[in-house]
Scaffold this motif. Structure first.
Motif, mmCIF file in Angstrom:
data_model
loop_
_atom_site.group_PDB
_atom_site.id
_atom_site.type_symbol
_atom_site.label_atom_id
_atom_site.label_comp_id
_atom_site.label_asym_id
_atom_site.label_seq_id
_atom_site.Cartn_x
_atom_site.Cartn_y
_atom_site.Cartn_z
ATOM 1 N N GLU A 152 0.772 -1.388 -0.022
ATOM 2 C CA GLU A 152 -0.103 -0.016 0.097
ATOM 3 C C GLU A 152 0.812 1.181 0.040
ATOM 4 O OE1 GLU A 152 -2.862 -0.553 3.187
ATOM 5 O OE2 GLU A 152 -3.849 -2.163 2.513
ATOM 6 N N THR A 153 1.825 1.435 -0.992
ATOM 7 C CA THR A 153 2.766 2.466 -0.873
ATOM 8 C C THR A 153 2.469 3.245 -2.094
ATOM 9 O OG1 THR A 153 4.063 0.904 -1.920
ATOM 10 C CG2 THR A 153 4.570 1.470 0.461
ATOM 11 N N LEU A 154 1.554 3.103 -2.898
ATOM 12 C CA LEU A 154 1.140 3.938 -3.915
ATOM 13 C C LEU A 154 -0.201 4.562 -3.828
ATOM 14 C CD1 LEU A 154 1.696 4.943 -6.890
ATOM 15 C CD2 LEU A 154 0.964 2.559 -7.840
ATOM 16 N N LEU A 155 -0.423 5.935 -3.901
ATOM 17 C CA LEU A 155 -1.927 6.459 -3.817
ATOM 18 C C LEU A 155 -1.810 7.138 -5.212
ATOM 19 C CD1 LEU A 155 -4.231 7.141 -1.982
ATOM 20 C CD2 LEU A 155 -3.018 9.386 -1.428
ATOM 21 N N LEU A 156 -3.118 6.667 -5.796
ATOM 22 C CA LEU A 156 -3.270 7.346 -7.055
ATOM 23 C C LEU A 156 -4.622 8.486 -6.706
ATOM 24 C CD1 LEU A 156 -3.664 3.972 -9.326
ATOM 25 C CD2 LEU A 156 -1.562 5.913 -9.155
ATOM 26 N N LEU A 157 -4.233 9.700 -7.264
ATOM 27 C CA LEU A 157 -5.394 10.770 -7.430
ATOM 28 C C LEU A 157 -5.479 11.144 -8.652
ATOM 29 C CD1 LEU A 157 -3.577 12.846 -4.433
ATOM 30 C CD2 LEU A 157 -5.752 11.189 -4.135
ATOM 31 N N ASN A 158 -6.508 11.554 -9.121
ATOM 32 C CA ASN A 158 -6.730 12.288 -10.627
ATOM 33 C C ASN A 158 -7.359 13.619 -10.715
ATOM 34 O OD1 ASN A 158 -9.635 11.804 -11.348
ATOM 35 N ND2 ASN A 158 -9.068 9.611 -10.981
ATOM 36 N N PHE A 159 -7.194 14.158 -11.733
ATOM 37 C CA PHE A 159 -7.573 15.328 -12.078
ATOM 38 C C PHE A 159 -8.183 15.588 -13.622
ATOM 39 C CE2 PHE A 159 -3.065 15.853 -12.312
ATOM 40 C CZ PHE A 159 -2.743 16.270 -13.520
ATOM 41 N N VAL A 160 -8.646 16.451 -13.834
ATOM 42 C CA VAL A 160 -9.120 16.602 -15.355
ATOM 43 C C VAL A 160 -8.648 18.114 -15.743
ATOM 44 C CG1 VAL A 160 -10.940 16.561 -17.143
ATOM 45 C CG2 VAL A 160 -10.962 14.731 -15.488
ATOM 46 N N THR A 161 -9.349 18.920 -15.151
ATOM 47 C CA THR A 161 -9.290 20.589 -15.557
ATOM 48 C C THR A 161 -8.014 21.177 -14.665
ATOM 49 O OG1 THR A 161 -10.746 21.451 -13.719
ATOM 50 C CG2 THR A 161 -11.723 20.725 -15.753
ATOM 51 N N VAL A 162 -7.540 22.092 -15.044
ATOM 52 C CA VAL A 162 -6.599 23.098 -14.393
ATOM 53 C C VAL A 162 -7.267 23.317 -12.995
ATOM 54 C CG1 VAL A 162 -7.324 25.349 -15.564
ATOM 55 C CG2 VAL A 162 -4.821 24.743 -14.537
ATOM 56 N N THR A 163 -8.475 23.828 -13.068
ATOM 57 C CA THR A 163 -9.067 24.065 -11.679
ATOM 58 C C THR A 163 -8.837 23.056 -10.907
ATOM 59 O OG1 THR A 163 -10.567 25.697 -12.618
ATOM 60 C CG2 THR A 163 -10.878 25.086 -10.381
ATOM 61 N N ASP A 164 -9.236 21.511 -11.081
ATOM 62 C CA ASP A 164 -9.363 20.393 -10.051
ATOM 63 C C ASP A 164 -7.666 20.227 -10.000
ATOM 64 O OD1 ASP A 164 -11.687 19.781 -11.380
ATOM 65 O OD2 ASP A 164 -11.048 18.162 -12.576
ATOM 66 N N TYR A 165 -6.847 20.605 -10.792
ATOM 67 C CA TYR A 165 -5.386 20.229 -10.574
ATOM 68 C C TYR A 165 -4.857 21.327 -9.480
ATOM 69 C CZ TYR A 165 -0.326 20.182 -11.045
ATOM 70 O OH TYR A 165 1.136 20.224 -10.692
ATOM 71 N N LEU A 166 -5.342 22.455 -9.515
ATOM 72 C CA LEU A 166 -4.836 23.466 -8.535
ATOM 73 C C LEU A 166 -5.372 23.343 -7.046
ATOM 74 C CD1 LEU A 166 -4.731 26.724 -10.741
ATOM 75 C CD2 LEU A 166 -2.686 25.283 -10.157
ATOM 76 N N PHE A 167 -6.645 22.892 -6.914
ATOM 77 C CA PHE A 167 -7.477 22.734 -5.536
ATOM 78 C C PHE A 167 -6.609 21.353 -5.321
ATOM 79 C CE2 PHE A 167 -10.644 25.697 -6.751
ATOM 80 C CZ PHE A 167 -10.965 26.043 -5.431
ATOM 81 N N LEU A 168 -6.425 20.402 -5.955
ATOM 82 C CA LEU A 168 -5.760 19.215 -5.620
ATOM 83 C C LEU A 168 -4.399 19.240 -5.161
ATOM 84 C CD1 LEU A 168 -6.506 16.225 -4.854
ATOM 85 C CD2 LEU A 168 -5.847 15.676 -7.321
#
Ligand code: PMT
Length: 324
Positions: A152-168
């Motif tokens: 359990e050493t890899l955590l995947l998170l995803n984004f689509v828009t630039v706004t999703d990216y910046l908040f995340l």
């Protein structure tokens, strides 16, 4: 004619950006996952690397039918994530990627020009197995992948828009800031430079009864608040992409001076897979694949990551001397 003419193009400051835009619906849930992941590995005294990867989109409509995208498939991020960022067998990774872009390990198969069925074969006893042509490489990749899953050493998170990216990015880096020097931030995503602010965007699908003129605002440069407020004192590596070789090193150095982080990796669109320049405040270091290495399919990330690991350790050593 459908016309989007935002007559004044402004540079919004990051605080205003976050106040006037809405994060993705999954942000709260992602934050909980990141906190649990970071706490677990921090208690075990481990280092964590954040890798961002892939391109961000810029929607043209609030009910999005059209958006602007960029070229990145996430190769740099996904490939880098497979090389040891930490001197240990297993390294702890938060992999923040554009949805459906390349991911570590699965990248060897998902975006292949082969159909996935080509990796399989029907055995004489009627069962299905891996095509013997691919079996030994697949075994190697599978073992590594399963090791990550088991531990359990890899955590995947995803984004689509630039706004999703910046908040995340803001949330993840703030949570990771408790790790202090036991973290590395490796920003390989291709982040949009221009966008249409939510309040200036068409609510519904733009009518297609003529041409379309777009005026876009500049996306606030998030590296400054990241370095100053989100993870002050973090070891941050950003990439700089240019297409004009004459500008590459100067612009990369300017970014380093402007944002005050540790390393900029300069790369050109056309040569990014075989040549980069690693730029620090007082050095420039070229990393290049030889003709032989290119012929052997060696990946440049196999040279970039060990160099960064070395510099991270040096930085920690120097920081402890200067009390940082
Ligand atoms: O995914 P691949 O196809 O393998 O391609 C890899 C890559 C070329 C995308 C990768 O190696 C790379 O260069 N990533 C950075 C691309 C990029 O955003 O470059 P830039 O010159 O636009 O931005 C430079 C830096 O400013 C970036 O590190 C970014 O983190 C930062 N930035 C960008 C936009 C923005 N609004 N604020 C920022 O702070």
């Amino acid at each position: 004619m459908a016309l989007l003419d935002n007559s004044t193009s402004e540079i919004i400051n990051p605080d205003t950006y976050f106040q006037t835009h809405t994060p993705s619906r999954t942000l709260i849930e992602d934050e909980i996952r990141v906190k649990e992941f970071v706490n677990k590995h921090q208690e075990a005294g481990r280092k964590i690397v954040l890798v961002t990867s892939g391109g961000t989109t810029v929607p043209l409509e609030n009910n999005t039918v059209r958006f602007i995208d960029n070229f990145s498939a996430g190769t740099r991020g996904a490939t880098s994530a497979e090389y040891p960022f930490i001197i240990s067998v297993i390294w702890i990774l938060i992999f923040m990627h554009r949805q459906f872009s390349l991911q570590p390990y699965s990248r060897h198969y998902t975006h292949s020009t082969n159909c996935f069925l080509d990796f399989m074969e029907l055995k004489s006893d009627g069962s299905i197995g891996v095509n013997s042509k691919y079996a030994s490489k697949m075994k190697f990749v599978l073992e590594k992948y399963q090791e990550f899953k088991k531990n359990e050493t890899l955590l995947l998170l995803n984004f689509v828009t630039v706004t999703d990216y910046l908040f995340l990015l803001r949330s993840v880096t703030k949570i990771m800031s408790v790790l202090k020097e036991n973290a590395m931030y490796y920003l390989a995503a291709a982040v949009s430079d221009f966008f249409i602010p939510a309040q200036k965007m068409s609510q519904h699908k733009i009518h297609s009864d003529g041409g379309l003129t777009l005026t876009m605002d500049q996306v606030p440069k998030f590296l400054k608040p990241m370095v100053t407020n989100w993870v002050p004192g973090g070891f941050i590596v950003s990439f700089k992409l240019e297409t004009d070789p004459a500008l590459l090193v100067d612009k990369s150095r300017l970014a380093l001076m402007r944002y005050g982080h540790q390393i900029v990796i300069a790369n050109l669109l056309t040569t990014r897979k075989c040549e980069v320049v690693l730029i620090t405040r007082d050095s420039e270091f070229q990393i290049k694949l030889t003709e032989d290495e290119i012929a052997e399919d060696k990946e440049i990330e196999s040279k970039i990551i060990p160099e960064l690991v070395k510099r991270h350790y040096e930085w920690i050593r120097n920081a402890s001397h200067t009390g940082l």
